[in-house]
Write an enzyme that holds these catalytic residues in place. Structure first.
Site, PDB file in Angstrom:
ATOM      1  N   ASN A 190       0.674  -1.274   0.097  1.00 11.27           N
ATOM      2  CA  ASN A 190      -0.177  -0.157   0.039  1.00 11.27           C
ATOM      3  C   ASN A 190       1.032   1.287  -0.049  1.00 11.27           C
ATOM      4  O   ASN A 190       1.859   1.235   0.547  1.00 11.27           O
ATOM      5  CB  ASN A 190      -0.891   0.185   1.349  1.00 11.27           C
TER       6      ASN A 190
ATOM      7  N   ASP B  88       4.470  -4.960  11.782  1.00 11.38           N
ATOM      8  CA  ASP B  88       4.991  -5.608  10.562  1.00 11.38           C
ATOM      9  C   ASP B  88       6.505  -5.846  10.773  1.00 11.38           C
ATOM     10  O   ASP B  88       6.898  -6.799  10.398  1.00 11.38           O
ATOM     11  CB  ASP B  88       4.588  -4.821   9.395  1.00 11.38           C
TER      12      ASP B  88
ATOM     13  N   SER C  30      11.312   3.831   8.662  1.00 13.49           N
ATOM     14  CA  SER C  30      11.960   3.640  10.260  1.00 13.49           C
ATOM     15  C   SER C  30      12.579   2.190  10.357  1.00 13.49           C
ATOM     16  O   SER C  30      13.136   1.889  11.662  1.00 13.49           O
ATOM     17  CB  SER C  30      10.919   3.923  11.173  1.00 13.49           C
TER      18      SER C  30
ATOM     19  N   GLY D  45       2.035  -1.040   3.736  1.00 12.94           N
ATOM     20  CA  GLY D  45       1.116  -2.124   3.217  1.00 12.94           C
ATOM     21  C   GLY D  45       2.029  -3.424   4.139  1.00 12.94           C
ATOM     22  O   GLY D  45       3.200  -3.704   4.409  1.00 12.94           O
TER      23      GLY D  45
END
EC number: 2.7.1.15
Length: 308
Positions: free
Chosen positions: A27, A259, A298, A55
């Site tokens: 995304n 994630d 990051s 995403g």
């Protein structure tokens, strides 16, 4: 993709050269910082709009690749500006995109509001991600069967997730966004990865994380990891429940930290590390991540993780 080359003609070696495959979403993250999150019906002013690659699938792939993993991503992006942004970002970090398909649809987009303490709220418009099919997964069967670990999330259609889990040697499922899934999928998970809110949703109980981990294990997965943000994580397997601490840091932005945790966890499991050991490493990666703004922007290198 940082693959060895054969001597005959510079072609990549076979699919077993991947440490892990990620089947999931890509995304464009549209990020605005706010002094407080709006109440229903309320308008608040925010910062200028920033656009970042994101995403859950792409994030996990980049997080692992930046640490040194050899990663392939199976998914779909639109043939648009956001799709180009996503491809360029993944290529820079060495992710194998041979199974990332261009699609005649808009790329997925996540609209993210980040509060003053780094907390965020997110709305996802799936776009091309919603068009990933079981046929796409079947065409990638050799890739999936050869990888030690296949990492999955739920920003793509559930039939594609289940098809990939059936082919995987070791499926790691991040049940996010939280939704009802077939018992067969839960039984294949090794581990099932959820945060404390997703665990409470799945169980209908916001109790103690150790008790939640045992209850989740009883639902059928081979192992469980519950992430607890600054408090680390809890792992559960074969009746053994272990707390996993996290380094203490000052958070700037928590976007994509889950994630990064899951991508790092999947990679360490692919290398043969124990579940508790892989989760402890992943907690350090998550802590390093929240010190910076954005998701992929990051994500730390191994050298940065080792400073914690």
């Amino acid at each position: 993709m940082r693959e060895a080359r054969d001597e005959a003609g510079g072609r990549p070696e076979p699919h077993h050269r991947h440490d892990m495959v990620v089947v999931g979403s890509a995304n464009a993250d549209l990020v605005v910082r706010v002094q407080r999150h709006p109440a229903p019906g309320e308008t608040v002013l925010g910062s200028d709009l920033a656009v970042h690659p994101g995403g859950k699938g792409a994030n996990q792939a980049v997080a692992a690749a930046r640490l040194g993993a050899r990663v392939a991503l199976l998914g779909r992006v639109g043939a648009d500006g956001h799709g180009r942004l996503l491809r360029e970002s993944l290529e820079r970090d060495g992710v194998d995109l041979s199974h990332l398909h261009d699609t005649p649809a808009a790329s997925g987009v996540a609209m993210i509001a980040v509060g003053p303490r780094g907390d965020n709220s997110i709305i996802v418009a799936p776009g091309a991600n919603s068009l990933l099919t079981e046929d796409d997964v079947r065409l990638a069967a050799p890739l999936l069967r050869a990888a030690p670990v296949v990492s999955l999330q739920l920003e793509i259609p559930l039939p594609a997730v289940l098809a990939a889990a059936r082919l995987a040697r070791r499926p790691v499922l991040n049940l996010s966004p939280a939704m009802a899934v077939p018992e067969e999928l839960l039984a294949l998970c090794d581990p099932l990865v959820v945060n404390e809110h997703e665990a409470a949703w799945l169980l209908g109980d916001a109790g103690d994380p150790a008790r939640q981990a045992k209850a989740l294990l009883a639902l059928g997965p081979r192992s469980v990891v519950i992430t607890l943000g600054a408090d680390g994580a809890v792992t559960a397997e074969a009746g053994a429940v272990r707390p996993v601490p996290s380094p203490r840091v000052t958070p700037v932005d928590t976007t994509g930290a889950g994630d990064a945790f899951t991508g790092a966890l999947a990679w360490r499991l692919a290398l043969g590390e124990s579940l508790a050991g892989a989760a402890a490493f992943a907690a350090r990666v998550g802590a390093a991540t929240v010190r910076g703004a954005g998701a992929q922007s990051s994500y730390p290198t191994m050298a940065e993780v080792e400073t914690l």
